[in-house]
Motif scaffolding. Structure first.
Motif, PDB file in Angstrom:
ATOM      1  N   ILE A   1       0.834  -1.199   0.000  1.00 11.15           N
ATOM      2  CA  ILE A   1       0.000   0.000   0.000  1.00 11.15           C
ATOM      3  C   ILE A   1       0.871   1.252   0.000  1.00 11.15           C
ATOM      4  N   LYS A   2       1.985   1.213   0.757  1.00  8.54           N
ATOM      5  CA  LYS A   2       2.900   2.358   0.790  1.00  8.54           C
ATOM      6  C   LYS A   2       3.508   2.654  -0.573  1.00  8.54           C
TER       7      LYS A   2
ATOM      8  N   VAL B   1      -2.922  -1.213  -5.118  1.00  7.13           N
ATOM      9  CA  VAL B   1      -4.330  -1.155  -4.732  1.00  7.13           C
ATOM     10  C   VAL B   1      -4.664  -2.367  -3.893  1.00  7.13           C
ATOM     11  N   SER B   2      -5.295  -2.136  -2.732  1.00  2.77           N
ATOM     12  CA  SER B   2      -5.618  -3.251  -1.826  1.00  2.77           C
ATOM     13  C   SER B   2      -6.947  -3.883  -2.246  1.00  2.77           C
TER      14      SER B   2
END
Length: 279
Positions: A273-274, A278-279
């Motif tokens: 995510i960092k 895209v989660s």
């Protein structure tokens, strides 16, 4: 708990333990299980019945001869504090001798890794739970704690987490709370639970895999918990699966736990995510 000599107290404890694990038993069955004479067992059972630890449950079904009396533990005579820990949280409850919870299970956040205050926090949580329960402390047999890490059951030490300095982990908690404390690896205790109460009761050889924030293995061999020569058998979470993986708590790199546990999955998700994934 028993105001008598050590030998007799040991027999009383063995009888209660057998009834706790097996439910209802006759004196002849208890004699076989404890390897003590029937007259000695009958005398002990009569004393435990008079003292309120054991109750009669009537007669066993007829098998052709005289029907024997069967006995069980008095479920609300004694209690056990249960503590289930993982790397990030701790659950505490109190059960009777039928494994019924007599206090609400409390879930608390408690990080173990790199937390020098973890042991004092754990001790405080247990002490507060016992106090809020309102139970007579004299009726509590002890505190059983399942925890991740390399646990030495005999010495009461966890070599991975909860450093108690010059004391054992168990002695540290006992000195503050005033009750006997027993610790074991969480995966070994899951295996023990299956052996005594679950699907492994009639199975001699079993492997129980525990997957959570960490990864663990409990083993039953020939109907007994197998710990190995050094007591750490079953720690397959520290089998190296890659040469350049993350550093594990055991000091090696690329262990199974650092690559496949929920902690590893969460770490990879955060890193992704960092970096804009895209989660």
């Amino acid at each position: 708990m028993f105001n008598t000599n050590k030998k007799t107290a040991k027999l009383y404890a063995e009888i209660i333990q057998q009834l706790y694990y097996r439910g209802q038993l006759s004196c002849s069955e208890l004699s076989l299980l404890t390897d003590k004479s029937i007259p000695l067992v009958i005398k002990a059972v009569n004393h435990l019945t008079e003292a309120g630890f054991v109750v009669e449950q009537g007669y066993a079904p007829s098998s052709g001869g005289r029907r024997p009396l069967i006995y069980s533990v008095k479920h609300d005579r004694l209690y056990i504090v249960t503590v289930a820990m993982d790397q990030l949280s701790t659950r505490i409850g109190i059960i009777d001798l039928l494994n019924n919870y007599v206090s609400p299970v409390e879930l608390s956040s408690l990080r173990l890794k790199d937390n020098p205050e973890a042991l004092s926090s754990l001790t405080g949580l247990i002490a507060n739970h016992i106090e809020r329960s309102g139970l007579d402390k004299e009726k509590i047999i002890g505190i059983g704690i399942g925890m991740p890490g390399f646990v030495n059951v005999n010495d009461g030490i966890n070599y991975t987490y909860l450093d108690a300095g010059d004391k054992s982990l168990t002695q540290y908690i006992e000195d503050i709370i005033g009750l006997p404390v027993y610790i074991d690896n969480d995966s070994s205790l899951i295996a023990l639970s299956e052996l005594k109460f679950g699907v492994a009761k009639s199975i001699k050889d079993v492997m129980v895999i525990n997957i959570g924030w960490g990864i663990g293995l409990g083993m039953i061999i020939n109907g007994k918990i197998f710990r190995g020569e050094n007591g750490f058998a079953g720690e397959f979470s520290h089998i190296p699966i890659t040469e350049d993986g993350a550093l594990s708590t055991c000091g090696k790199q690329g262990c199974l736990e650092t690559e496949a546990s929920l902690l590893a999955v969460a770490k990879k998700a955060i890193e992704g995510i960092k970096h804009g994934q895209v989660s």
